[in-house]
Scaffold this active site. Sequence first.
Site, PDB file in Angstrom:
ATOM      1  N   HIS A  92      -2.754  -4.250  11.006  1.00  0.00           N
ATOM      2  CA  HIS A  92      -2.995  -3.596  12.290  1.00  0.00           C
ATOM      3  C   HIS A  92      -2.600  -4.491  13.448  1.00  0.00           C
ATOM      4  CE1 HIS A  92      -5.571  -1.748   9.251  1.00  0.00           C
ATOM      5  NE2 HIS A  92      -5.246  -0.624   9.872  1.00  0.00           N
ATOM      6  N   GLU A  95     -15.261   9.219   6.017  1.00  0.00           N
ATOM      7  CA  GLU A  95     -15.558   9.948   7.250  1.00  0.00           C
ATOM      8  C   GLU A  95     -15.997  11.384   7.005  1.00  0.00           C
ATOM      9  OE1 GLU A  95     -11.555   9.352   8.833  1.00  0.00           O
ATOM     10  OE2 GLU A  95     -11.470  11.507   9.184  1.00  0.00           O
ATOM     11  N   TRP A 126      -8.410  15.856   7.208  1.00  0.00           N
ATOM     12  CA  TRP A 126      -7.505  15.744   8.349  1.00  0.00           C
ATOM     13  C   TRP A 126      -6.801  17.066   8.660  1.00  0.00           C
ATOM     14  CZ3 TRP A 126      -5.264  10.165   7.118  1.00  0.00           C
ATOM     15  CH2 TRP A 126      -6.271   9.229   7.382  1.00  0.00           C
ATOM     16  N   GLU A 140       8.004   5.454   1.393  1.00  0.00           N
ATOM     17  CA  GLU A 140       7.522   6.635   2.138  1.00  0.00           C
ATOM     18  C   GLU A 140       8.375   6.992   3.360  1.00  0.00           C
ATOM     19  OE1 GLU A 140       3.218   6.643   2.785  1.00  0.00           O
ATOM     20  OE2 GLU A 140       2.883   5.547   0.933  1.00  0.00           O
ATOM     21  N   ILE A 178       0.822  -1.218   0.000  1.00  0.00           N
ATOM     22  CA  ILE A 178       0.000   0.000   0.000  1.00  0.00           C
ATOM     23  C   ILE A 178       0.856   1.269   0.000  1.00  0.00           C
ATOM     24  CG2 ILE A 178      -1.913   1.171   1.188  1.00  0.00           C
ATOM     25  CD1 ILE A 178      -2.558  -1.541  -0.167  1.00  0.00           C
TER      26      ILE A 178
HETATM   27  N1  GLN Z   1       0.066   5.044   1.371  1.00  0.00           N
HETATM   28  C1  GLN Z   1      -0.213   5.139   2.768  1.00  0.00           C
HETATM   29  C2  GLN Z   1       0.689   4.173   3.529  1.00  0.00           C
HETATM   30  O1  GLN Z   1       0.974   3.150   3.038  1.00  0.00           O
HETATM   31  C3  GLN Z   1      -1.668   4.838   3.088  1.00  0.00           C
HETATM   32  C4  GLN Z   1      -1.969   5.026   4.550  1.00  0.00           C
HETATM   33  C5  GLN Z   1      -3.440   4.945   4.927  1.00  0.00           C
HETATM   34  O2  GLN Z   1      -4.248   4.406   4.218  1.00  0.00           O
HETATM   35  N2  GLN Z   1      -3.814   5.443   6.048  1.00  0.00           N
HETATM   36  O3  GLN Z   1       1.083   4.415   4.644  1.00  0.00           O
HETATM   37 ZN    ZN Z   2      -4.972   2.332   4.692  1.00  0.00          ZN
END
Ligand code: GLN
Ligand code: ZN
Length: 767
Positions: free
Chosen positions: A701, A612, A568, A491, A438
């Site tokens: 998570h 949200e 946010w 990232e 992701i």
């Molecule tokens: N690209 C973001 C990551 O991988 C996505 C984070 C998220 O969905 N909150 O951290």
């Molecule tokens: Zn996410």
Amino acid sequence: MVQAANLGYPRFGVNRELKQALEAYWSGRIPAGMLLDAGRQIRLAHWGLQAAAGIDVIPSNDFSFYDHVLDTSLMVGAVPPRYRSLQDGHPLDLLFAMARGVQRPGVDLPAMEMTKWFDTNYHYIVPEIEPGQEFRLAATPVVDAYQEARQAGYDTRPVLLGPVTYLKLSKSTRPGVSPLQALPRLLPVYAEVLGRLAEAGAGWVQVDEPCLVLDLDEASREAYTLAYTQLGRLPGVRLMLAAYFGALGDNLSLAAELPTAGLHVDLARAPQQLERVLEKLPAGKTLSLGLVDGRNVWRTDLDRALAAIHQAVEVLGGERVQVAPSCSLMFSPSDLELETGLDAELRSWLAFARQKLDEVVTLRQAANQGIQAVAAAWAAGRAALESRRRSTRTHHPEVRARQARLNLDMLQRRNSFEVRRVQQAQRLSLPPLPTTTIGSFPQTAEVRARRRANTQGKLSDAEYEAYLRAEIERTIRLQEELGLDVLVHGEFERSDMVEYFGEQLAGFAFTQHGWVQSYGSRGVRPPIIYGDVYRPAPMTVPWAAYAQSLTPRPVKGMLTGPVTILQWSFVRDDQPRAQTCQQIALALRDEVHDLEQAGISMIQIDEPALREGLPLRRAEQSAYLQWAVECFRLASSGVRDDTQIHTHMCYAEFNDIIDAIVALDADVISIEASRSKMELLEAFRRSEYPNQIGPGVYDIHSPRIPSQAEIEALVESALHALHPEQVWINPDCGLKTRQWDEVVPALRHMVAAAQAARQKLERQPER
Ligand code: GLN
Ligand code: ZN
């Protein structure tokens, strides 16, 4: 005489003392007594500063060690059976077990579910109500808080979460049984608490019923009538029924006529409701005017607020009017005085919790004695508003001109997904069931330490950059070695997915201490969008291009979407949110364009906050979804057919927004699914979702490492709900909170599961 009231104050303490004490207690560094003491100090300090500011009606029991909804569950004895073995221990341990779970020899209890409090970024612990649930007065924190304040010399108005909102926010342990059915058994406990408060001397009690601003069905309306017919007229105590976060709308008559002594309304979110409220309010009832915005950071327009007070006083008389923030101030940062880093002009436009108290008091003075009694404060308020209105920092002519030139073509990809799909397949040549992640890889203590050193000037930019490049290269090599098909750069340069972009966009400001509670000891520090947003320079291109230069496999460019950046942040209140969002979208569109020019073939635009932002009232939802979708499309549609747009969302409730998700027209969406065991795929199947989907097959998570077999089973169920050529394989969110030694084996299992699934597909091509 008009009174100045407050509904609640931030809980952390000005220097986040509560966070520190909680974390010290959890890690065993301090005993329970010290944590309790820290709580007491914070409460005393806050009562003291509200009294010193001149607030007449000061709240108590607005403090909580974790969450006020959880406190209410403990008060009424709604402790799920699995935690009952802890009831004989220290009450704090029961509370934290329910909030956070416990794991120690012989005990292994997961935490209760947590979810967002209305449309805020605060999360509460969802109460669990069994069919036939019994309640009892199991704890009396509200009475204790009232007495504690009284001993310290403050006669407060205690706050209770109202019984109807409490049950409406609960979940039933048996599907199909509404928690509201438990109301008749809950009310005696509330009556008992109110009786105790009356005995202790509390003249008024604030009862929070924010559900009164939602669409209510008949059962809920009846519940309100039942509850307040029983509680509204108890001897010795008067109720201030607080309805905030929006207009009462079609519930106005209901709310106004409930037999309570007072009604609080939100005039920051819904200023236009005042007139009707004044018409409907029964004789003798006190009205609390929520005029100072508890949900945002801007100074109040004092003249406008005073006009509303005058309007109310004319109808009701000063004795029956209170001035207040729109809701508890817990959604505001605590004190602007700490923000020495903000320039004087911008600072003059803002009011945090401490300053909002002053505004409430200034308004009371002006109402009672005329504005000459508060001439200096009034002049300062007017000057700040005027400076904000006229500032060239808030209005950027080029941004405005560009918005005026927008046209529908800019919201459309050149061709339909069917056409794009073929071109993308040619350019990218991916295997069936492509694997990816992701975006983020572990943000280790080391990464954060280097970033801190760089911000503090202890590590030069060149050294920091070299370090990040090395991390990127290592991560690219690792992904190649793991056999992932579509790579990410990791990232590492980002502290936070909104802050990183906000810091590079014009129109954003950042605080040093502007913390707002998210849940428990966790806070967030939202940026402040004060002016027109644009992108002075590329934000992510060098990192993405560097990562892509290292490998022949596609590397995804990684952006945070316009709605999430908006959602946010603290957003300017001098223009519609949609307009601000559109400006962010245009800035991102430029970034998308530059990524494409730099040879990036896939661009992911994350929108984890799209859901949200959904307004609380159904009637307003479709307008929101329309502009939210348009902003995403504005950011993403300027690309060639063979550039693949991805998006990512991480929440389980897709059913009510599935049409909007389809309308985003992203080529690929990755979504959280592993915790809901792929149930949400039903929504995608029912809507015949046309594009590609990566349902998360690894729950990031949790520190658990999923086995290959587990992941294979999840892939299998995805393949049942979707066409194989639609399916991608990925974790359900970014990996930044995990450790490398968890991530590596988990991804290895994921890739192996994908390979196994591909082989199966080849063997049964007709499925
Ligand atoms: N690209 C973001 C990551 O991988 C996505 C984070 C998220 O969905 N909150 O951290
Ligand atoms: Zn996410």
